[in-house]
Design an enzyme around this catalytic site. Structure first.
Site, PDB file in Angstrom:
ATOM      1  N   HIS A  74       0.827  -1.213   0.000  1.00 16.52           N
ATOM      2  CA  HIS A  74       0.000   0.000   0.000  1.00 16.52           C
ATOM      3  C   HIS A  74       0.858   1.258   0.000  1.00 16.52           C
ATOM      4  O   HIS A  74       0.590   2.223  -0.727  1.00 16.52           O
ATOM      5  CB  HIS A  74      -0.909   0.006   1.237  1.00 16.52           C
ATOM      6  CG  HIS A  74      -2.095  -0.893   1.117  1.00 16.52           C
ATOM      7  ND1 HIS A  74      -2.691  -1.489   2.196  1.00 16.52           N
ATOM      8  CD2 HIS A  74      -2.796  -1.298   0.037  1.00 16.52           C
ATOM      9  CE1 HIS A  74      -3.710  -2.223   1.786  1.00 16.52           C
ATOM     10  NE2 HIS A  74      -3.796  -2.125   0.479  1.00 16.52           N
ATOM     11  N   ARG A  80     -12.359  -2.905 -13.988  1.00 14.86           N
ATOM     12  CA  ARG A  80     -12.295  -4.215 -13.352  1.00 14.86           C
ATOM     13  C   ARG A  80     -13.488  -4.353 -12.426  1.00 14.86           C
ATOM     14  O   ARG A  80     -13.691  -3.514 -11.544  1.00 14.86           O
ATOM     15  CB  ARG A  80     -10.998  -4.361 -12.540  1.00 14.86           C
ATOM     16  CG  ARG A  80     -10.871  -5.737 -11.857  1.00 14.86           C
ATOM     17  CD  ARG A  80      -9.592  -5.842 -11.063  1.00 14.86           C
ATOM     18  NE  ARG A  80      -9.620  -5.027  -9.850  1.00 14.86           N
ATOM     19  CZ  ARG A  80      -8.559  -4.805  -9.080  1.00 14.86           C
ATOM     20  NH1 ARG A  80      -7.392  -5.314  -9.408  1.00 14.86           N
ATOM     21  NH2 ARG A  80      -8.657  -4.056  -7.997  1.00 14.86           N
ATOM     22  N   CYS A 134      -1.434  -3.915 -16.387  1.00 15.65           N
ATOM     23  CA  CYS A 134      -1.974  -2.903 -15.478  1.00 15.65           C
ATOM     24  C   CYS A 134      -1.390  -3.022 -14.084  1.00 15.65           C
ATOM     25  O   CYS A 134      -1.789  -2.306 -13.174  1.00 15.65           O
ATOM     26  CB  CYS A 134      -3.498  -2.974 -15.413  1.00 15.65           C
ATOM     27  SG  CYS A 134      -4.130  -4.509 -14.713  1.00 15.65           S
ATOM     28  N   ARG A 173     -10.324   0.470 -10.606  1.00 14.60           N
ATOM     29  CA  ARG A 173     -10.650  -0.402  -9.469  1.00 14.60           C
ATOM     30  C   ARG A 173     -11.975   0.062  -8.882  1.00 14.60           C
ATOM     31  O   ARG A 173     -12.084   1.204  -8.436  1.00 14.60           O
ATOM     32  CB  ARG A 173      -9.560  -0.329  -8.405  1.00 14.60           C
ATOM     33  CG  ARG A 173      -8.167  -0.705  -8.883  1.00 14.60           C
ATOM     34  CD  ARG A 173      -7.167  -0.574  -7.732  1.00 14.60           C
ATOM     35  NE  ARG A 173      -5.816  -0.940  -8.105  1.00 14.60           N
ATOM     36  CZ  ARG A 173      -4.897  -0.085  -8.545  1.00 14.60           C
ATOM     37  NH1 ARG A 173      -5.203   1.206  -8.663  1.00 14.60           N
ATOM     38  NH2 ARG A 173      -3.687  -0.501  -8.851  1.00 14.60           N
TER      39      ARG A 173
END
Length: 556
Positions: free
Chosen positions: A186, A325, A486, A288
């Site tokens: 992250h 996605r 990606c 996302r």
């Protein structure tokens, strides 16, 4: 005396400044007993602290926006986990103070996750941060976190929690270095989004003396301790040259001989769109959609709410390509209403497309909202499924798209080695492939993407990973279809050239990386990229692959 250390560079740029260390974690509270009649008061204190920390995390997320917001909302959900809270209240009922009960309850949950093989190590780090924040509030001590400073500095930490990384002030934090983490953690992803130079997985980073001058090269992963004036000048010159190259580079992505390589942006929601547009993204290669589902872990967002978010993004790229996605839930992104709570190994269980096929109503609502959002717009919408394992998965997803009336290209993400090995079979059902190199590396090497100890196996330069990319690209070329990347591999300018040489047809990355990749591609011909790719695949280690490709592209 100048010394050089090497970690893993995860965010481009050079930072030169004095070291400041992250605030220390909360100390372990004393294990003292309380009278039974004080339990209700302590339970109330615990609930108030939990709610305050959750609210603070949500507020930080709202300020940060985009991908950071989704991460922080997930942390807020951890703080409010009803099972954890019930455990805290049980411990208080038998005599623990509120702070000790929180500490012990979180420790028990942490041990449970670690016992599952540490596949959720990234979530464990986030859990520790939530615990520290709650305990600090209960003890009335300052929150662990970024140090206060009026002067710019380089931040050193064991690891950085999303709540800290998301709100770093780039005017003060010149760059950061962590002992743990990996290229797809992250912290690394958010650092790239912020455009802050960063190096992770540097053993002994915590031993760097407070106030010592260091130089951080986020491209190479090198740390220069007490750099000479000559070294500082050399690094500053290199940084200026990079900036000049970036300023001179504009327009669509292409090699120097005109081979087009569309450069797209990875986004986590509408808040990430302005940065993508400013960077010159030719569209979105990975939208996302998880951020929509994190507001309430008990139910899916309505079709109308999804429609509004999708429409904002699609309208931002008229005539552009937007690859969405569908929901990737499970593993480190659990949702109460979707994902099993008792899986022994969630990363290898029901996640991604598997979850959606078990809940077809959730998938149908999402696809219907996308179809309505794209109606009447000149955008090129493409929709892909995460965690596709084989042709059966691909067919099930394509059938669901058609049943929802979706007029778009249907694609499959290649994140499981089986999908790369059988890519041509999968392409009988879908129209494109998109390589998620983060998870593909994780599953290829059995190396959790959040565990710093195995970060060398998460290096996207690993020749075995390049082999799987090549297999996928070759299959797509044979079928006359496209194959993009990606994953975070696309944000490395040198590796972007190698991926192009392997036959990848588009590259998607965080917006901050697009200018670097565009400028580097523009320096080399397709033939050079192909030779660099062959040299990298012929190597035995990630470092040798990087060196071999660099030698080819620099004409050595």
């Amino acid at each position: 005396m100048e010394t050089t250390l090497r970690g893993v560079g995860v965010s481009h740029g050079v930072a030169i400044g004095e070291v400041r260390h992250m605030g220390t974690a909360v100390l372990e509270p004393p294990a003292k007993q309380i009278p039974s009649d004080e339990a209700p008061r302590e339970q109330g204190r615990a609930r108030q602290a939990v709610e305050a920390v959750a609210a603070d995390l949500l507020a930080r997320g709202n300020l940060a926006g985009g991908e950071a917001q989704a991460v922080l909302e997930a942390q807020a959900m951890m703080a409010q986990d009803p099972e954890l809270m019930a455990d805290v209240e049980r411990r208080i009922a038998v005599g623990s103070t509120a702070e000790r009960a929180v500490y012990d309850a979180f420790a028990a949950y942490r041990a449970l996750l670690a016992g599952a093989g540490e596949y959720l190590a990234g979530r464990v780090a986030d859990l520790d941060d939530v615990r520290n924040r709650i305990v600090a509030r209960l003890l009335g001590v300052p929150m662990p976190g970024v140090p206060d400073s009026d002067e710019p500095y380089v931040l050193i930490a064991r690891d950085l929690a999303p709540a800290d990384t998301a709100l770093l002030d780039p005017t003060l934090v010149l760059g950061f270095v962590t002992e743990e983490g990996g290229p797809t953690s992250h912290s690394a992803i958010l650092a790239r989004a912020l455009g802050v130079p960063a190096v992770v997985a540097l053993p002994g980073a915590g031993e760097l003396a407070e106030g010592i001058l260091i130089a951080v090269d986020g491209s190479t992963g090198e740390i220069f301790v007490a750099p000479s004036e000559e070294k500082q000048a050399e690094l500053a010159l290199a940084a200026e040259e990079r900036k000049a190259a970036l300023a001179a580079s504009s327009g669509p992505g292409a090699t120097s001989d005109g081979h087009k390589v569309p450069l797209l942006a990875n986004i986590g929601g509408p808040a990430d769109v302005p940065a993508a547009v400013e960077a010159g993204a030719e569209g979105v290669g990975l939208f996302r959609t998880e951020f929509l589902f994190l507001d309430d872990s008990t139910k899916a967002p309505s079709e109308e709410k999804q429609f509004e978010a999708y429409r904002q993004v699609l309208e931002a790229f008229p005539e552009g390509r937007v690859v969405v996605r569908v929901l990737d839930a499970g593993a480190d992104k659990p949702l109460d209403f979707l994902t099993p709570a008792d899986e022994p190994n969630p990363a290898l269980g029901v996640r991604g497309l598997r979850t959606l096929l078990d809940h077809p109503d959730v998938l149908r609502t999402q696809l219907t909202a996308l179809a309505k959002a794209a109606a009447g717009l000149p955008v090129y919408l493409e929709v892909m499924a995460p965690m596709v394992a084989d042709r059966t998965d691909a067919k099930a997803f394509a059938d669901a798209c058609r049943e929802a009336g979706l007029r778009a290209k249907f694609g499959a993400m290649v994140e499981i080695p089986s999908a790369a090995l059988r890519a041509r079979s999968i392409l009988q059902e879908v129209e494109f492939l998109s390589l998620g190199t983060n998870d593909l590396a994780q599953y290829t090497f059995a190396a959790d993407r959040q565990v710093g100890a195995v970060s060398r196996l998460q290096d996207p330069w690993q020749p075995a990973l390049l082999d799987l990319v090549a297999l996928s690209a070759e299959a797509a070329q044979a079928e006359g279809k496209s194959c993009g990347v990606c994953g975070e591999a696309a944000s490395d300018p040198l590796l972007a050239c190698v991926l192009t040489g392997l036959g990848v047809t588009s590259l998607s990355m965080g917006a901050a990386a697009i200018p670097y990749v565009r400028a580097t591609l523009a320096k080399h011909t397709l033939a050079q990229c192909e030779r660099a790719a062959a040299a990298a695949r012929a190597a035995d280690t990630a470092e040798d692959a990087r060196v071999a490709a660099q030698a080819v592209l620099s004409g050595e």
